[in-house]
Design a protein around this motif. Structure first.
Motif, PDB file in Angstrom:
ATOM      1  N   TYR A  52      28.835  31.781  26.363  1.00 31.52           N
ATOM      2  CA  TYR A  52      30.366  31.868  26.423  1.00 31.52           C
ATOM      3  C   TYR A  52      30.721  33.001  25.490  1.00 31.52           C
ATOM      4  N   PRO A  53      31.010  34.427  26.600  1.00 34.65           N
ATOM      5  CA  PRO A  53      31.136  35.462  25.985  1.00 34.65           C
ATOM      6  C   PRO A  53      32.469  35.672  25.015  1.00 34.65           C
ATOM      7  N   ASP A  54      33.316  34.757  25.413  1.00 32.49           N
ATOM      8  CA  ASP A  54      34.687  34.861  24.703  1.00 32.49           C
ATOM      9  C   ASP A  54      34.870  34.005  23.606  1.00 32.49           C
ATOM     10  N   VAL A  55      33.744  33.368  23.089  1.00 33.85           N
ATOM     11  CA  VAL A  55      33.615  32.104  22.076  1.00 33.85           C
ATOM     12  C   VAL A  55      34.537  32.898  20.883  1.00 33.85           C
ATOM     13  N   ALA A  56      34.351  34.139  20.593  1.00 37.18           N
ATOM     14  CA  ALA A  56      34.832  34.809  19.084  1.00 37.18           C
ATOM     15  C   ALA A  56      36.356  35.046  19.386  1.00 37.18           C
ATOM     16  N   HIS A  57      36.952  35.079  20.545  1.00 39.66           N
ATOM     17  CA  HIS A  57      38.291  35.096  20.901  1.00 39.66           C
ATOM     18  C   HIS A  57      39.239  34.125  21.407  1.00 39.66           C
ATOM     19  N   ASP A  58      38.685  33.301  22.183  1.00 38.15           N
ATOM     20  CA  ASP A  58      39.545  32.146  22.731  1.00 38.15           C
ATOM     21  C   ASP A  58      39.552  31.231  21.908  1.00 38.15           C
ATOM     22  N   PRO A  59      40.884  30.593  21.688  1.00 33.28           N
ATOM     23  CA  PRO A  59      41.052  29.500  20.957  1.00 33.28           C
ATOM     24  C   PRO A  59      40.225  28.219  21.555  1.00 33.28           C
ATOM     25  N   LEU A  60      39.561  27.580  20.885  1.00 36.08           N
ATOM     26  CA  LEU A  60      38.835  26.423  21.352  1.00 36.08           C
ATOM     27  C   LEU A  60      38.873  25.329  20.371  1.00 36.08           C
ATOM     28  N   ASP A  61      38.983  24.120  20.808  1.00 36.51           N
ATOM     29  CA  ASP A  61      38.922  22.941  20.181  1.00 36.51           C
ATOM     30  C   ASP A  61      37.562  22.114  20.475  1.00 36.51           C
ATOM     31  N   VAL A  62      37.367  21.317  19.595  1.00 38.51           N
ATOM     32  CA  VAL A  62      35.955  20.523  19.834  1.00 38.51           C
ATOM     33  C   VAL A  62      36.340  19.049  19.438  1.00 38.51           C
ATOM     34  N   LEU A  63      36.303  18.302  20.217  1.00 35.26           N
ATOM     35  CA  LEU A  63      36.131  16.822  19.926  1.00 35.26           C
ATOM     36  C   LEU A  63      34.847  16.267  19.834  1.00 35.26           C
ATOM     37  N   ALA A  64      34.486  15.448  18.830  1.00 34.25           N
ATOM     38  CA  ALA A  64      33.337  14.904  18.702  1.00 34.25           C
ATOM     39  C   ALA A  64      33.391  13.353  18.619  1.00 34.25           C
ATOM     40  N   PHE A  65      32.726  12.581  19.276  1.00 34.36           N
ATOM     41  CA  PHE A  65      32.791  11.115  19.575  1.00 34.36           C
ATOM     42  C   PHE A  65      31.379  10.789  19.096  1.00 34.36           C
ATOM     43  N   GLN A  66      31.375   9.643  17.957  1.00 32.48           N
ATOM     44  CA  GLN A  66      30.127   8.926  17.748  1.00 32.48           C
ATOM     45  C   GLN A  66      29.723   8.156  18.577  1.00 32.48           C
ATOM     46  N   VAL A  67      28.300   7.934  19.018  1.00 28.76           N
ATOM     47  CA  VAL A  67      27.765   7.493  19.883  1.00 28.76           C
ATOM     48  C   VAL A  67      27.602   5.981  19.346  1.00 28.76           C
ATOM     49  N   PRO A  68      27.973   4.731  19.833  1.00 29.09           N
ATOM     50  CA  PRO A  68      27.557   3.677  19.231  1.00 29.09           C
ATOM     51  C   PRO A  68      25.821   3.495  19.405  1.00 29.09           C
ATOM     52  N   SER A  69      25.298   2.868  18.255  1.00 35.19           N
ATOM     53  CA  SER A  69      23.827   2.692  18.208  1.00 35.19           C
ATOM     54  C   SER A  69      23.153   1.772  19.297  1.00 35.19           C
TER      55      SER A  69
END
Length: 141
Positions: free
Chosen positions: A66-83
């Motif tokens: 992702y060439p613009d990773v250093a410039h684009d505002p990005l959010d990351v949503l992380a979800f725990q996967v049930p066992s």
């Protein structure tokens, strides 16, 4: 309390008890916000850091893809996967469902939809995750 201790346990040379996760990288506010979907067995903050800083393209995938990773505002949503659920099946189902909902960006750099077969057991978890992505992205997304 801001100064809480976090206990991380190492047993037999491995970090334990951190769970299984899937995570979605988003361009906030975009009509098709999802640029990457990943999965990990380490704390998501560690995996996200590696995506941004490791120069090995198999580890720092966002840095490499992702060439613009250093410039684009990005959010990351992380979800725990049930066992009880298979992490790879959850990721596959999530990618497929995000694609059907039109949420994968034209700049998406993750695994393609249909790469794996998601089993029906992951459906409710995947639908909840998709709803969280939609809610996070707001009315424009």
């Amino acid at each position: 309390m801001e100064n809480e201790a976090i206990l991380l346990q190492v047993r037999d040379g491995e970090l334990v008890g951190v769970g299984s996760w899937v995570y979605v990288w988003l361009r906030p506010g975009a009509d098709r916000p999802v640029v990457y979907v990943g999965s990990t067995g380490v704390p998501p903050v560690v995996r996200i850091w590696l995506h941004l800083h490791d120069t090995d393209p198999d580890i720092g995938r966002l840095l490499a893809r992702y060439p613009d990773v250093a410039h684009d505002p990005l959010d990351v949503l992380a979800f725990q996967v049930p066992s009880r659920l298979d992490r790879a099946a959850v990721k596959a189902g999530l990618v497929d469902r995000l694609e059907t909902r039109g949420l994968l960006s034209e700049r998406y750099v993750g695994d393609p939809p249909g790469l794996l077969t998601a089993n029906g057991a992951v459906g409710p978890a995947v639908e909840w995750m998709v709803a969280q992505v939609v809610a996070h992205n707001g009315p424009g997304g």
